[in-house]
Write a protein that holds these residues in place. Structure first.
Motif, PDB file in Angstrom:
ATOM      1  N   VAL A  95       0.725  -1.192  -0.038  1.00 36.57           N
ATOM      2  CA  VAL A  95       0.507   0.002   0.057  1.00 36.57           C
ATOM      3  C   VAL A  95       0.522   1.562   0.177  1.00 36.57           C
ATOM      4  CG1 VAL A  95      -1.419   1.233   0.857  1.00 36.57           C
ATOM      5  CG2 VAL A  95      -1.790  -1.503   1.027  1.00 36.57           C
ATOM      6  N   ARG A  96       0.536   2.126  -1.265  1.00 43.66           N
ATOM      7  CA  ARG A  96       1.246   3.848  -0.930  1.00 43.66           C
ATOM      8  C   ARG A  96       0.851   4.557  -1.214  1.00 43.66           C
ATOM      9  NH1 ARG A  96       5.974   2.427  -5.899  1.00 43.66           N
ATOM     10  NH2 ARG A  96       6.411  -0.182  -5.078  1.00 43.66           N
ATOM     11  N   LYS A  97       1.152   5.987  -0.032  1.00 42.56           N
ATOM     12  CA  LYS A  97      -0.143   6.730  -0.450  1.00 42.56           C
ATOM     13  C   LYS A  97       0.175   7.818  -2.204  1.00 42.56           C
ATOM     14  CE  LYS A  97      -1.103   9.381   3.320  1.00 42.56           C
ATOM     15  NZ  LYS A  97      -2.081   8.925   3.725  1.00 42.56           N
ATOM     16  N   LEU A  98      -1.147   8.287  -2.147  1.00 40.71           N
ATOM     17  CA  LEU A  98      -1.665   8.372  -2.919  1.00 40.71           C
ATOM     18  C   LEU A  98      -0.763   9.673  -3.692  1.00 40.71           C
ATOM     19  CD1 LEU A  98      -3.078   7.965  -5.604  1.00 40.71           C
ATOM     20  CD2 LEU A  98      -4.997   8.704  -4.345  1.00 40.71           C
ATOM     21  N   SER A  99      -0.327  10.142  -3.942  1.00 41.36           N
ATOM     22  CA  SER A  99       0.631  11.570  -4.260  1.00 41.36           C
ATOM     23  C   SER A  99      -0.492  12.322  -4.305  1.00 41.36           C
ATOM     24  CB  SER A  99       1.533  11.510  -5.867  1.00 41.36           C
ATOM     25  OG  SER A  99       0.365  11.673  -6.701  1.00 41.36           O
ATOM     26  N   THR A 105      -6.179  15.703  -7.513  1.00 49.70           N
ATOM     27  CA  THR A 105      -7.399  15.537  -8.637  1.00 49.70           C
ATOM     28  C   THR A 105      -8.286  14.841  -8.644  1.00 49.70           C
ATOM     29  OG1 THR A 105      -5.902  15.914 -10.634  1.00 49.70           O
ATOM     30  CG2 THR A 105      -7.654  14.768 -11.325  1.00 49.70           C
ATOM     31  N   LEU A 106      -8.268  13.822  -7.556  1.00 48.53           N
ATOM     32  CA  LEU A 106      -9.240  12.790  -7.317  1.00 48.53           C
ATOM     33  C   LEU A 106     -10.656  13.615  -6.423  1.00 48.53           C
ATOM     34  CD1 LEU A 106     -10.201  10.043  -7.431  1.00 48.53           C
ATOM     35  CD2 LEU A 106      -8.843   9.633  -4.967  1.00 48.53           C
ATOM     36  N   ALA A 107      -9.618  14.894  -5.569  1.00 46.31           N
ATOM     37  CA  ALA A 107     -10.876  16.031  -4.988  1.00 46.31           C
ATOM     38  C   ALA A 107     -11.668  16.495  -5.922  1.00 46.31           C
ATOM     39  CB  ALA A 107     -10.221  16.831  -3.892  1.00 46.31           C
ATOM     40  N   ILE A 108     -11.225  17.109  -6.569  1.00 43.57           N
ATOM     41  CA  ILE A 108     -12.012  18.048  -7.604  1.00 43.57           C
ATOM     42  C   ILE A 108     -12.842  16.914  -8.279  1.00 43.57           C
ATOM     43  CG2 ILE A 108     -11.464  19.129  -9.748  1.00 43.57           C
ATOM     44  CD1 ILE A 108      -8.923  20.232  -8.954  1.00 43.57           C
ATOM     45  N   ILE A 109     -12.540  15.896  -9.389  1.00 44.54           N
ATOM     46  CA  ILE A 109     -13.707  14.371  -9.588  1.00 44.54           C
ATOM     47  C   ILE A 109     -14.402  14.761  -8.204  1.00 44.54           C
ATOM     48  CG2 ILE A 109     -13.979  13.179 -10.577  1.00 44.54           C
ATOM     49  CD1 ILE A 109     -11.290  13.020 -11.795  1.00 44.54           C
ATOM     50  N   THR A 132      -1.277  10.260 -13.870  1.00 45.36           N
ATOM     51  CA  THR A 132      -2.398  10.926 -12.896  1.00 45.36           C
ATOM     52  C   THR A 132      -3.716  10.598 -13.212  1.00 45.36           C
ATOM     53  OG1 THR A 132      -1.093  12.652 -12.334  1.00 45.36           O
ATOM     54  CG2 THR A 132      -3.194  12.293 -10.535  1.00 45.36           C
ATOM     55  N   VAL A 133      -4.391  10.832 -14.487  1.00 39.56           N
ATOM     56  CA  VAL A 133      -5.588  10.184 -14.826  1.00 39.56           C
ATOM     57  C   VAL A 133      -5.877   8.584 -14.431  1.00 39.56           C
ATOM     58  CG1 VAL A 133      -7.719  10.651 -16.493  1.00 39.56           C
ATOM     59  CG2 VAL A 133      -5.972  12.682 -15.749  1.00 39.56           C
ATOM     60  N   ASP A 134      -4.664   8.096 -15.476  1.00 40.51           N
ATOM     61  CA  ASP A 134      -4.432   6.820 -15.768  1.00 40.51           C
ATOM     62  C   ASP A 134      -4.620   6.425 -14.576  1.00 40.51           C
ATOM     63  OD1 ASP A 134      -4.905   7.084 -18.361  1.00 40.51           O
ATOM     64  OD2 ASP A 134      -2.281   6.604 -18.806  1.00 40.51           O
ATOM     65  N   GLN A 135      -3.634   6.656 -13.827  1.00 39.30           N
ATOM     66  CA  GLN A 135      -3.681   5.864 -12.332  1.00 39.30           C
ATOM     67  C   GLN A 135      -4.846   5.568 -11.774  1.00 39.30           C
ATOM     68  OE1 GLN A 135      -1.492   8.288  -9.381  1.00 39.30           O
ATOM     69  NE2 GLN A 135      -0.940   6.075  -8.159  1.00 39.30           N
ATOM     70  N   LEU A 136      -5.555   6.837 -11.619  1.00 42.72           N
ATOM     71  CA  LEU A 136      -7.560   6.450 -10.787  1.00 42.72           C
ATOM     72  C   LEU A 136      -7.939   5.884 -11.567  1.00 42.72           C
ATOM     73  CD1 LEU A 136      -7.194  10.991 -10.031  1.00 42.72           C
ATOM     74  CD2 LEU A 136      -6.660   8.806  -8.426  1.00 42.72           C
ATOM     75  N   LEU A 137      -7.959   5.755 -12.635  1.00 44.05           N
ATOM     76  CA  LEU A 137      -8.345   5.205 -13.882  1.00 44.05           C
ATOM     77  C   LEU A 137      -8.356   3.789 -13.096  1.00 44.05           C
ATOM     78  CD1 LEU A 137      -9.197   7.131 -17.820  1.00 44.05           C
ATOM     79  CD2 LEU A 137     -10.605   6.048 -15.249  1.00 44.05           C
TER      80      LEU A 137
ATOM     81  N   VAL B 162       1.049  -3.549  -6.511  1.00 45.35           N
ATOM     82  CA  VAL B 162       0.672  -2.364  -6.020  1.00 45.35           C
ATOM     83  C   VAL B 162      -0.434  -1.298  -5.645  1.00 45.35           C
ATOM     84  CG1 VAL B 162       2.034  -0.109  -5.175  1.00 45.35           C
ATOM     85  CG2 VAL B 162       3.408  -1.962  -5.879  1.00 45.35           C
ATOM     86  N   THR B 163      -0.949  -0.974  -4.521  1.00 41.31           N
ATOM     87  CA  THR B 163      -2.256   0.079  -5.041  1.00 41.31           C
ATOM     88  C   THR B 163      -1.994   1.219  -3.434  1.00 41.31           C
ATOM     89  OG1 THR B 163      -2.549  -0.581  -2.544  1.00 41.31           O
ATOM     90  CG2 THR B 163      -3.323  -2.460  -4.211  1.00 41.31           C
ATOM     91  N   TYR B 164      -2.644   2.157  -4.200  1.00 42.49           N
ATOM     92  CA  TYR B 164      -2.334   3.698  -3.649  1.00 42.49           C
ATOM     93  C   TYR B 164      -3.527   3.400  -2.608  1.00 42.49           C
ATOM     94  CZ  TYR B 164       1.482   4.367  -6.509  1.00 42.49           C
ATOM     95  OH  TYR B 164       2.677   4.055  -7.570  1.00 42.49           O
ATOM     96  N   THR B 165      -3.170   4.790  -1.299  1.00 37.07           N
ATOM     97  CA  THR B 165      -4.571   4.636  -0.515  1.00 37.07           C
ATOM     98  C   THR B 165      -3.971   6.288  -0.322  1.00 37.07           C
ATOM     99  OG1 THR B 165      -5.265   4.271   1.620  1.00 37.07           O
ATOM    100  CG2 THR B 165      -3.110   4.317   1.347  1.00 37.07           C
TER     101      THR B 165
END
Lengths: 218, 269, 218
Positions: A95-99, A105-109, A132-137, B162-165
């Protein structure tokens, strides 16, 4: 000690019953992350316990079960039965923290959906990288919404059910507005570095409220 | 409950008017020492109500109002600053007290003293109930204290995904960050007052045909751009830059007789 | 191998035997510290499994043992028996000390959920102090519920599965004393007759009447 004391009465002051001891080592092995030696077990159990004997019973009890008591060096630990390892693949996620860019970007969406890429860029004041968008998708936190009925008919983004699940929301409508964030003390208490405290800019609030309710009307 | 209040209120109005006991005064004094320890007027009222040693459902709101007012009086006598909400409550309780003591006026609108008192009693009872509930909750067996989760969660090396949170706080703070960024956005000039070099170049190309004689640069400014300083500066700068461009292209000559003297232009043949 | 096809071999292509399914959920629950729903369990098990039935067997098997299968919200998890807590000093994590205000706020949210900030303030008679709500949010003991369908559509708070897990509750219905409080009318939000000076935001005062017992309705 006198000879004629009933051995049963003595046992009241002795170690707990073996079944109890077995429960104890079961709980300790379960809750401890590292293998535990018999000595450690006994040091944590009431006086007079025999962790070795309890272990024999416990290991027997777990024979053929989904988890097993295994000996690792001098210690004992509970491990998944090796034939069931295939069930555990989901446990190996890192698990990694989102950039920061992705979070914004996510918050705005979430707050403005459905929103186009150009609109996101306008709000953030910087261009949105494709990654960024690809990652969220890919995370399935956002998906494509309906195309906007504006020149070029740009695609829009909306948040997914997976997004709501992750953030424990029933709907994106339940996200607090700026005013509510502020009054709940969520903004002032730990301002992110490089941010000015929020001014009492009521105009801006009204704008965002308006925008929101408009967007969520269906 | 309403009926109860009616009876009690009348009884007290007859026999106990303003009879604040010594004990009450002493109690108020003790409380004042601890005024910072209270979480608002309701908390203070709840504490005062304990001196009555009755079920909260049977509490005398009139007596409570007197105790509270005595407390506020003492605080004033000791020149203690009470927060505004304590004083608001005092004013309200004084009003309530007068309503409870005076016979009800059938002409008067609004809730009766008994209704108001009953609601206050309800609020006190509810607050006490929530405190008891909170205590019972915290007395429960708790995870990580009384019972425990698995110490070692399974780890397999084979598959690594890997997942992001992010947390909800991250999300909300991220949003707040972008919304407040409006104030930092790089300054964008008001386009109404900007005459671009492209515009000037286009205009000059049309005009140079007529510039056989030396003419002042300022005479080439577009119409309506000399009435305010911002617009004039922008138009002058753009026209000057456009003229340099035309000199470079070989369509125009420029001269200036002295430092800060007017700049003159004419068509180059 | 014999020529006649044994019916047991056919079953290789069906769902695994119930005993096998029980082993599987046992392994998954042991490997995970968070509660796992039946749906998640089934998504990880071979096709055709009935995690619900396997769970009934597994819970029975662990009755009275040193670890137990407990239900938390929609999920299941294994936890040590609480009478054995005394063995675990080593594992005890220092739980962040909550202020009295935070504890009361938490209790009010738990018993009155979904509840708005204004309602919490009305019950406590003081404004919710800065940081209290975000501490509870950060601990993941509360989250945002649906907005109230009242003027201003204020956000509401509800407790999370993490809260239930921490206090060993199967659901919010199992909160201690809930029934008594409800029958005593103490979970109602009675509108004040006229105006009392105790309310938080006056604009939000009148919103407290609806949707109160939504979560607790049977």
């Amino acid at each position: 000690m006198s000879e004629d004391i009933d051995p049963k009465e003595e046992s009241l002051f002795d170690a707990p019953l073996m079944a109890e001891q077995e429960r104890m080592i079961e709980a300790i092995l379960f809750a401890t992350s590292e293998p535990v030696t018999l000595r450690e077990l006994e040091s944590r159990m009431p006086h007079g316990c025999d962790a070795g004997e309890a272990m024999v019973h416990l290991r027997k009890r777990y024979e053929g079960r989904g988890v097993q008591v295994v000996k690792i060096g001098d210690g004992y630990a509970i491990r998944t039965a090796s034939d069931l390892g295939f069930l555990m693949q989901k446990e190996t996620v890192e698990v990694r923290k989102l950039s920061r860019a992705a979070i914004e970007t996510l918050a705005i969406i979430a707050y403005h959906q459905p929103v186009t890429r150009a609109e996101i860029e306008e709000i953030r004041g910087v261009s949105v990288s494709r990654g960024t968008v690809d990652q969220l998708l890919e995370m399935e936190w956002i998906r494509f919404g309906r195309r906007k009925m504006t020149p070029g008919r740009p695609v829009t983004f909306v948040v997914t059910q997976g997004f709501l699940d992750h953030f424990g929301l029933e709907s994106a409508r339940d996200l607090p507005g700026l005013k509510e964030l502020r009054s709940a003390g969520l903004l002032e208490s730990r301002p992110p570095p490089g941010t000015l405290p929020l001014m009492g800019d009521t105009e801006e609030e009204d704008e965002s409220n308006e925008g929101q309710s408009e967007l969520f009307e269906d | 409950m309403k009926r109860f209040w009616a009876g009690r209120g009348m009884a007290e109005s007859t026999f106990e008017e303003d009879a604040v006991s010594v004990a009450e005064r002493l109690a108020a004094e003790a409380l004042i020492i601890d005024v910072d320890g209270f979480e608002g007027p309701l908390d203070l009222l709840l504490t005062l109500s304990r001196t009555q040693k009755v079920d909260l459902r049977k509490i005398s709101v009139l007596q409570l109002a007197r105790q509270y007012l005595a407390f506020v009086e003492r605080a004033k006598a000791l020149r203690l600053e009470l927060a505004a909400d304590y004083l608001v409550m005092a004013a309200w309780l004084a009003f309530l007290k007068s309503r409870l003591l005076l016979p009800p006026d059938p002409e008067e609108e609004g809730p009766s003293g008994e209704e108001l008192a009953a609601h206050l009693a309800f609020q006190l009872e509810r607050l006490q109930a929530m405190r008891d509930a909170a205590a019972r909750l915290m007395a429960r067996d708790q995870l990580g204290r009384d019972f425990f989760a698995r110490g070692q969660t399974y780890e397999v090396e084979r598959v690594r995904k890997v997942t992001y949170t992010a947390t909800l706080l991250d999300l909300m703070q991220g949003y707040a960050r972008t919304r407040t960024k409006d104030e930092f956005r790089p300054f964008v000039m008001d386009r109404d007052s900007v005459f671009t070099m492209e515009q000037a170049l286009e205009r000059m190309r049309g005009l140079i045909g007529y510039a056989g004689e030396w003419g002042d640069l300022t005479s080439f400014l577009p119409e309506g751009w000399d009435n305010n300083p911002v617009r004039r500066r922008s138009a002058t700068a753009a026209t000057f830059a456009a003229s340099l461009e035309l000199v470079k292209e070989g369509h125009l000559e420029m001269r200036q007789s002295a430092l800060f003297a007017p700049i003159q232009l004419r068509k180059k043949d």
